[in-house]
Design an enzyme around this catalytic site. Structure first.
Site, PDB file in Angstrom:
ATOM      1  N   SER A   1       0.803  -1.303   0.124  1.00 18.37           N
ATOM      2  CA  SER A   1       0.022   0.073  -0.101  1.00 18.37           C
ATOM      3  C   SER A   1       0.879   1.378  -0.065  1.00 18.37           C
ATOM      4  O   SER A   1       1.610   1.452  -0.918  1.00 18.37           O
ATOM      5  CB  SER A   1      -1.082   0.002   1.190  1.00 18.37           C
ATOM      6  OG  SER A   1      -1.985   0.923   1.049  1.00 18.37           O
TER       7      SER A   1
ATOM      8  N   ASP B   1      -9.094  -4.272  -5.744  1.00 19.44           N
ATOM      9  CA  ASP B   1      -8.411  -3.744  -4.354  1.00 19.44           C
ATOM     10  C   ASP B   1      -9.207  -2.433  -4.019  1.00 19.44           C
ATOM     11  O   ASP B   1      -9.212  -1.345  -4.830  1.00 19.44           O
ATOM     12  CB  ASP B   1      -7.113  -3.378  -4.592  1.00 19.44           C
ATOM     13  CG  ASP B   1      -6.355  -3.017  -3.373  1.00 19.44           C
ATOM     14  OD1 ASP B   1      -6.813  -2.311  -2.515  1.00 19.44           O
ATOM     15  OD2 ASP B   1      -5.047  -3.471  -3.238  1.00 19.44           O
TER      16      ASP B   1
ATOM     17  N   HIS C   1      -7.244  -5.924  -0.323  1.00 21.57           N
ATOM     18  CA  HIS C   1      -6.319  -4.896  -0.347  1.00 21.57           C
ATOM     19  C   HIS C   1      -4.782  -5.858  -0.482  1.00 21.57           C
ATOM     20  O   HIS C   1      -4.443  -6.501   0.698  1.00 21.57           O
ATOM     21  CB  HIS C   1      -6.048  -4.077   0.902  1.00 21.57           C
ATOM     22  CG  HIS C   1      -5.343  -3.039   0.491  1.00 21.57           C
ATOM     23  ND1 HIS C   1      -4.615  -2.468  -0.585  1.00 21.57           N
ATOM     24  CD2 HIS C   1      -4.646  -2.466   1.643  1.00 21.57           C
ATOM     25  CE1 HIS C   1      -3.835  -1.411  -0.221  1.00 21.57           C
ATOM     26  NE2 HIS C   1      -3.831  -1.512   1.125  1.00 21.57           N
TER      27      HIS C   1
END
Length: 514
Positions: A228, A455, A483
């Site tokens: 991320s 996602d 995710h």
């Protein structure tokens, strides 16, 4: 899977600034080289930083079996390295063998604001594949301003409770004023409690800290897995130090070329995509709290629940009641990982019956609220880093009002809340030091960029964009929900990344897994 543990880990991979609230196929390979630039092409250490690069790390037992900890010193201000220093916490678990040690593998779970050390100790150093842990020292550094590294602090626990309950879908001028006041109080609290460090928690500065750690660990090049926001950190490192790039995995990628409005609006659409996947699964079940007819009906019912919570917050079994903002955050938290969908269905069913405890628990996991009413510094650091890395998405409430329709087009369910949440940086006490920019990292060794097609927090098109920007980027696609992708159940994804980490060979260009 332990859903609560999963959410705790994934809550650290927030992505952008706005949220306060096994089969495979592959295409042809166009970037399969495993060569790395010669060491002589690496830039020399600036004179003012040589004392930091020459320091000796003193490792000690962390108190957690198998882990060692230390503290690394870094300049508070890299532009003025003699003006003060900051102490950064580092942890490692040494390579277990068998096999020749490759080096150190630095990990970062994202955020910004996620504790890399907690992630290392609770997951990476025990959950990463045994063959990877055998040949790498697993290493984590809490970024400046985060967790054990001189954390940014903004509000007390009770103040944070109040803040998380503020209405983020204002219906009139009074509610707009209340929301703006909450953002101002949050920002002022950060300045009062952490004013010295606030100007020095940017992603660029943390990337420079990572290079110093690389050198102190004795590694010629940085090997790294970032998730991320950790992908933005890794890409930033590659842009600054392309000749020092080793094996970089950027999982759940962010696009550094987008401005704050685009990032927040794209993320809004990402959560809508995730909700549609949840709803399509839910309506097939007889006990779905959002009905059994269609995803459109499910969205209507969820919006009705949010509206009811806005008008009349419900009991939770404790002093806090479930407001619309807390309920929305609870739903968002469950979008990060499909393994949380059963928990979300149960929480929504209870909420419809007047019991908000389930959604409150999900919201608390997102905010990292502890049972004793205190909070980890995740949200404080999240705002501090994001508001420094880019100019604000919106300058004032009028600008948000004008943007709400485009956000609601991106997500009829979450759009309004996400648009208003993006106003937070307009109240920040420190001017931004970063701007949107492409990162090419010319001359870097092959870098693997991983994207998941559904996602919620880092939309798939961001991974496509970053892989295209990086001169040595290779895109690895997971067709699925949730995710990030590495270590989440796809043998195809895991095998491709493990091969890269262990052998240096990236997957074939545009390889796709499911």
């Amino acid at each position: 899977m332990d859903t609560r543990r999963s959410l705790r880990i994934l809550a650290t991979t927030l992505g952008t600034a706005g949220l306060l609230i096994s089969g495979c196929s592959s295409g042809s390979s166009t970037n399969a080289s495993t060569s790395t630039p010669p060491a002589s092409s690496a830039p020399a250490v600036p004179a003012g930083l040589k004392p930091y690069y020459a320091q000796q790390l003193k490792w000690r037992d962390c108190g957690v079996e198998g882990f060692q900890c230390t503290t690394m010193k870094a300049p508070l201000d890299y532009k003025k390295p003699d003006s003060g220093e900051i102490k950064l916490a580092v942890a490692r678990k040494k390579a277990t063998g068998p096999g020749k040690r490759i080096g150190s593998l630095l990990v970062n779970p994202g955020g910004p604001g996620g504790s890399a050390i907690e992630y290392l100790q609770s997951y990476a150093a025990i959950g990463y594949p045994a063959q990877v842990r055998a040949r790498y020292d697993m290493v984590a550094i809490d970024p400046r301003g985060v967790a054990r590294s001189e954390p940014v602090v903004c509000l007390t626990g009770p103040q944070m409770d109040t803040y998380t309950q503020v209405d983020q879908t204002p219906d009139d001028a009074a509610e707009v004023t209340e929301l703006g006041g909450a953002y101002t109080k949050f920002a002022n609290g950060c300045e009062q409690r952490s004013g010295e460090i606030l100007p020095h928690v940017s992603t660029v500065e943390t990337a420079r800290d990572m290079d110093m750690l690389r050198a102190l660990l004795g590694d010629e090049r940085l090997h790294y897995v970032g998730a991320s926001y950790g992908t933005f950190l890794g890409a930033t490192y590659a842009g600054l130090f392309p000749a020092r790039v080793g094996r970089l995995v950027l999982d759940g990628a962010m696009d550094p070329s987008l401005d704050a409005v685009e990032l927040n609006r794209d993320q809004t659409a990402g959560f809508e995509t995730a909700f549609q996947a949840f709803a399509a699964d839910c309506v097939k079940k007889a006990d779905c709290p959002l009905g059994t007819t269609s995803t459109a009906d499910a969205a209507t019912r969820l919006k009705r629940l949010f509206a009811d919570l806005d008008a009349r917050p419900i009991a939770t079994g404790e002093s806090r009641r479930l407001t619309e903002s807390l309920g929305t955050t609870g739903v968002i938290a469950a979008m990060y990982d499909e393994s949380a969908w059963p928990q979300l269905r149960e929480a929504l069913t209870s909420a419809q019956k007047g019991d908000g405890s389930g959604l409150l628990a999900l919201s608390d996991s997102y905010y990292e609220r502890r049972p004793n009413g205190t909070y980890a510094n995740l949200m404080f650091a999240n705002a501090a880093v994001n508001c420094l890395d880019q100019p604000p998405a919106f300058a004032d409430a009028k600008a948000v009002t004008g943007a709400v329709p485009s956000f609601e087009k991106a997500s009829p369910v979450f759009g309004k809340a996400f648009a208003w949440a993006a106003l937070n940086c307009a109240h920040w006490p420190v001017p931004p030091t970063g701007t949107p920019h492409r990162i090419e990292a010319k001359g870097a060794a092959p870098i693997v960029v991983v994207g998941t097609t559904r996602d919620p927090a880092t939309p798939y098109k961001w991974a496509q964009s970053l892989a295209g920007q990086l001169s040595s980027g290779t895109l690895l696609t997971y067709r699925g929900d949730g995710h990030t992708a590495y270590g989440r159940g796809s043998d195809c994804i895991d095998s491709a990344i493990n091969t890269y980490l262990l052998e240096g060979t990236p997957p074939a260009e545009d390889k796709k897994c499911s």
